[in-house]
Scaffold this motif. Structure first.
Motif, PDB file in Angstrom:
ATOM      1  N   THR A  24       0.852  -1.187   0.000  1.00  0.00           N
ATOM      2  CA  THR A  24       0.000   0.000   0.000  1.00  0.00           C
ATOM      3  C   THR A  24       0.890   1.240   0.000  1.00  0.00           C
ATOM      4  O   THR A  24       2.075   1.165   0.341  1.00  0.00           O
ATOM      5  CB  THR A  24      -0.936   0.038   1.227  1.00  0.00           C
ATOM      6  N   SER A  25       0.299   2.360  -0.403  1.00  0.00           N
ATOM      7  CA  SER A  25       1.047   3.611  -0.393  1.00  0.00           C
ATOM      8  C   SER A  25       0.114   4.760  -0.084  1.00  0.00           C
ATOM      9  O   SER A  25      -1.091   4.687  -0.292  1.00  0.00           O
ATOM     10  CB  SER A  25       1.730   3.840  -1.758  1.00  0.00           C
ATOM     11  N   THR A  42      -0.717   0.414  -6.400  1.00  0.00           N
ATOM     12  CA  THR A  42      -1.191   0.271  -5.025  1.00  0.00           C
ATOM     13  C   THR A  42      -2.632   0.711  -4.922  1.00  0.00           C
ATOM     14  O   THR A  42      -3.048   1.587  -5.675  1.00  0.00           O
ATOM     15  CB  THR A  42      -0.331   1.103  -4.058  1.00  0.00           C
ATOM     16  N   PRO A  43      -3.395   0.134  -4.008  1.00  0.00           N
ATOM     17  CA  PRO A  43      -3.070  -1.025  -3.164  1.00  0.00           C
ATOM     18  C   PRO A  43      -3.018  -2.295  -4.005  1.00  0.00           C
ATOM     19  O   PRO A  43      -3.819  -2.464  -4.932  1.00  0.00           O
ATOM     20  CB  PRO A  43      -4.204  -1.069  -2.151  1.00  0.00           C
ATOM     21  N   ARG A  81       2.993  -7.516   4.692  1.00  0.00           N
ATOM     22  CA  ARG A  81       2.433  -6.213   4.341  1.00  0.00           C
ATOM     23  C   ARG A  81       3.544  -5.167   4.397  1.00  0.00           C
ATOM     24  O   ARG A  81       4.345  -5.172   5.320  1.00  0.00           O
ATOM     25  CB  ARG A  81       1.319  -5.837   5.308  1.00  0.00           C
ATOM     26  N   THR A  83       3.962  -0.806   3.676  1.00  0.00           N
ATOM     27  CA  THR A  83       3.291   0.451   3.360  1.00  0.00           C
ATOM     28  C   THR A  83       4.351   1.527   3.129  1.00  0.00           C
ATOM     29  O   THR A  83       5.321   1.625   3.888  1.00  0.00           O
ATOM     30  CB  THR A  83       2.362   0.878   4.517  1.00  0.00           C
TER      31      THR A  83
END
Length: 91
Positions: A24-25, A42-43, A81, A83
């Protein structure tokens, strides 16, 4: 064998299976590259099989978006995960 073998070789090998990585970003819709190969925006949820090289070297995850500085991180094959907080480029 021995405790070193169990801790460093046997247990990681038992963990080989299909894995999942969620990237994710902030902001979203950034381009994602795994080991310099484009994967999507992303996501993003990726499923992959772990190889022996992945156990020792991990993966390089890069995220980039127009107007923001690119970010690159090396992660373990066990990471589920990651980010990224992207920083806007100065004009």
């Amino acid at each position: 064998m021995g405790k070193w073998w169990e801790r460093n070789i046997e247990n990681p090998v038992k963990g080989f299976k299909d894995r999942q990585l969620i990237v994710t970003s902030n902001p979203p819709q950034a381009d994602v590259f795994i080991n310099d190969v484009y994967q999507g925006k992303t996501p993003l949820r990726l499923k992959f099989k772990v190889g022996m090289t992945d156990v020792f070297k991990g993966f390089t995850v890069s995220v980039q978006k127009k107007g923001y500085l690119p970010v690159r991180r090396t992660i373990s094959y066990r990471t589920e995960r990651v980010t990224f907080a992207l920083i806007k480029k100065k004009k």
